[in-house]
Design a protein around this motif. Structure first.
Motif, PDB file in Angstrom:
ATOM      1  N   LEU A  12      68.504  33.342 -30.491  1.00 31.39           N
ATOM      2  CA  LEU A  12      68.393  32.130 -31.309  1.00 31.39           C
ATOM      3  C   LEU A  12      67.252  31.247 -30.819  1.00 31.39           C
ATOM      4  O   LEU A  12      66.896  31.263 -29.634  1.00 31.39           O
ATOM      5  CB  LEU A  12      69.701  31.350 -31.279  1.00 31.39           C
ATOM      6  N   ARG A  59      66.365  24.600 -36.582  1.00 33.66           N
ATOM      7  CA  ARG A  59      67.565  24.672 -37.422  1.00 33.66           C
ATOM      8  C   ARG A  59      67.215  24.742 -38.908  1.00 33.66           C
ATOM      9  O   ARG A  59      66.164  24.260 -39.342  1.00 33.66           O
ATOM     10  CB  ARG A  59      68.448  23.435 -37.200  1.00 33.66           C
ATOM     11  N   ASN A  91      71.168  23.260 -43.070  1.00 35.84           N
ATOM     12  CA  ASN A  91      72.614  23.158 -42.846  1.00 35.84           C
ATOM     13  C   ASN A  91      72.973  23.042 -41.361  1.00 35.84           C
ATOM     14  O   ASN A  91      74.134  23.142 -40.977  1.00 35.84           O
ATOM     15  CB  ASN A  91      73.338  24.353 -43.469  1.00 35.84           C
ATOM     16  N   LYS A  92      71.948  22.875 -40.520  1.00 39.59           N
ATOM     17  CA  LYS A  92      72.095  22.628 -39.075  1.00 39.59           C
ATOM     18  C   LYS A  92      72.374  23.887 -38.249  1.00 39.59           C
ATOM     19  O   LYS A  92      72.538  23.801 -37.033  1.00 39.59           O
ATOM     20  CB  LYS A  92      73.180  21.568 -38.780  1.00 39.59           C
ATOM     21  N   THR A  93      72.470  25.074 -38.857  1.00 36.97           N
ATOM     22  CA  THR A  93      72.622  26.300 -38.076  1.00 36.97           C
ATOM     23  C   THR A  93      71.267  26.668 -37.464  1.00 36.97           C
ATOM     24  O   THR A  93      70.218  26.368 -38.024  1.00 36.97           O
ATOM     25  CB  THR A  93      73.140  27.459 -38.940  1.00 36.97           C
ATOM     26  N   PHE A  94      71.330  27.332 -36.304  1.00 34.36           N
ATOM     27  CA  PHE A  94      70.101  27.691 -35.600  1.00 34.36           C
ATOM     28  C   PHE A  94      69.409  28.885 -36.267  1.00 34.36           C
ATOM     29  O   PHE A  94      70.062  29.837 -36.693  1.00 34.36           O
ATOM     30  CB  PHE A  94      70.403  28.046 -34.140  1.00 34.36           C
ATOM     31  N   LYS A  95      68.102  28.825 -36.314  1.00 35.75           N
ATOM     32  CA  LYS A  95      67.323  29.971 -36.770  1.00 35.75           C
ATOM     33  C   LYS A  95      67.228  30.991 -35.637  1.00 35.75           C
ATOM     34  O   LYS A  95      67.081  30.633 -34.464  1.00 35.75           O
ATOM     35  CB  LYS A  95      65.906  29.548 -37.167  1.00 35.75           C
ATOM     36  N   SER A  96      67.310  32.264 -35.974  1.00 36.79           N
ATOM     37  CA  SER A  96      67.082  33.320 -34.983  1.00 36.79           C
ATOM     38  C   SER A  96      65.604  33.695 -35.002  1.00 36.79           C
ATOM     39  O   SER A  96      64.849  33.282 -35.885  1.00 36.79           O
ATOM     40  CB  SER A  96      67.944  34.541 -35.299  1.00 36.79           C
TER      41      SER A  96
END
Length: 273
Positions: free
Chosen positions: A145, A149, A152-157
């Motif tokens: 990761l 982000r 939606n605040k999820t982390f980009k890989s």
């Protein structure tokens, strides 16, 4: 007469200018330390009676300040480098807090150029699950990761950033053997043919295909198959341990104390069954 007055005023201020310059040291040994796009700018020396301010600009970006009036010799500049294909330069400005520096522009040192897409080190890929059945070894790789982000605040890989430029290589060999075989994929899955009844050890490494230097990631942790791992118990343990590795990186000793120790006890019980 007014010329003489100006001359006297200049001579009165000159010692202050010399004193101010002698007290300010410019930064040296400036380096970029970056892994999975989390980037720290580092330099020397530790300031005594002055402070540093970091200014960063890309070829396609405006100047921005970071770590204003800091006495530290490092600065997290990750949030200034989100245009990862841009090439950045930093100015590390030495400043007096007393206000005397306002008589002239404070001195600064210039960093080497840095392009995150080409230069960040890629960390260890994770082994999310693996399965050994008859003459097949299936391995599912987990992308490292990044700090960036989605909305939606999820982390980009790293896959969201490198896309088709990312390739994984699986290195595998029979347990207790030294002869390695490798397989590559642009997805996250491997399914390879192996000798039935044999145990195998393996690890995974990412490659950024467009790079000329620093192409390879760090190697994943090595895993070795065991026949008792066939089924839910082995799969569960692999998945949970790899999740904990990432959690420990984010949250440190708290996770290690509160979660890892109980999981080790649970793993021990499963291994005895």
């Amino acid at each position: 007469m007014w010329l003489c007055g100006m001359y006297d005023l200049f001579n009165a201020l000159l010692p202050c200018f010399g004193k101010c310059n002698s007290e300010l040291s410019t930064a040296v040994n400036i380096t970029w330390s970056s892994i999975n796009f989390k980037t720290i700018l580092q330099w020397q020396p530790v300031p005594t009676n002055y402070v540093y301010t970091v200014k960063i600009s890309g070829i396609n970006s405006n100047w921005e300040k970071a770590c204003v009036h800091t006495k530290e010799t490092e600065c997290d500049v990750t949030d200034k480098l989100e245009k990862v294909k841009d090439t950045y330069t930093a100015h590390i400005v030495s400043e007096m807090l007393s206000g005397t520096e306002k008589f002239e522009e404070p001195p600064y040192a210039i960093s080497p150029k840095f392009t995150p897409y080409n230069q960040t080190t890629i960390g260890k890929p994770g082994i999310q699950t693996y399965e050994l059945t008859d003459s097949k070894l299936k391995v599912l790789v987990e992308d490292p990761l990044t700090p960036y982000r989605f909305p939606n605040k999820t982390f980009k890989s790293i896959r969201e950033i490198f896309k088709n430029d990312l390739e994984y290589t699986l290195y595998y060999w029979k347990d207790l053997s030294t002869g390695k075989v490798k397989a590559t994929t642009k997805s996250n899955q491997f399914e390879i043919s192996i000798d039935k009844g044999e145990n195998y050890c393996f690890y995974v490494q990412a490659t950024i295909l467009s790079r000329r230097e620093n192409r390879k990631s760090q190697e994943s942790n090595m895993n070795c198959t065991r026949h008792w791992e066939d089924g839910p118990a082995g799969t569960y343990l692999v998945k949970q341990v790899n999740r904990l590795v990432f959690s420990c990186c984010l949250f440190g000793p708290i996770v290690s104390t509160c979660i890892v120790k109980p999981l080790e006890m649970h793993a021990s019980k499963l291994c005895k069954t």
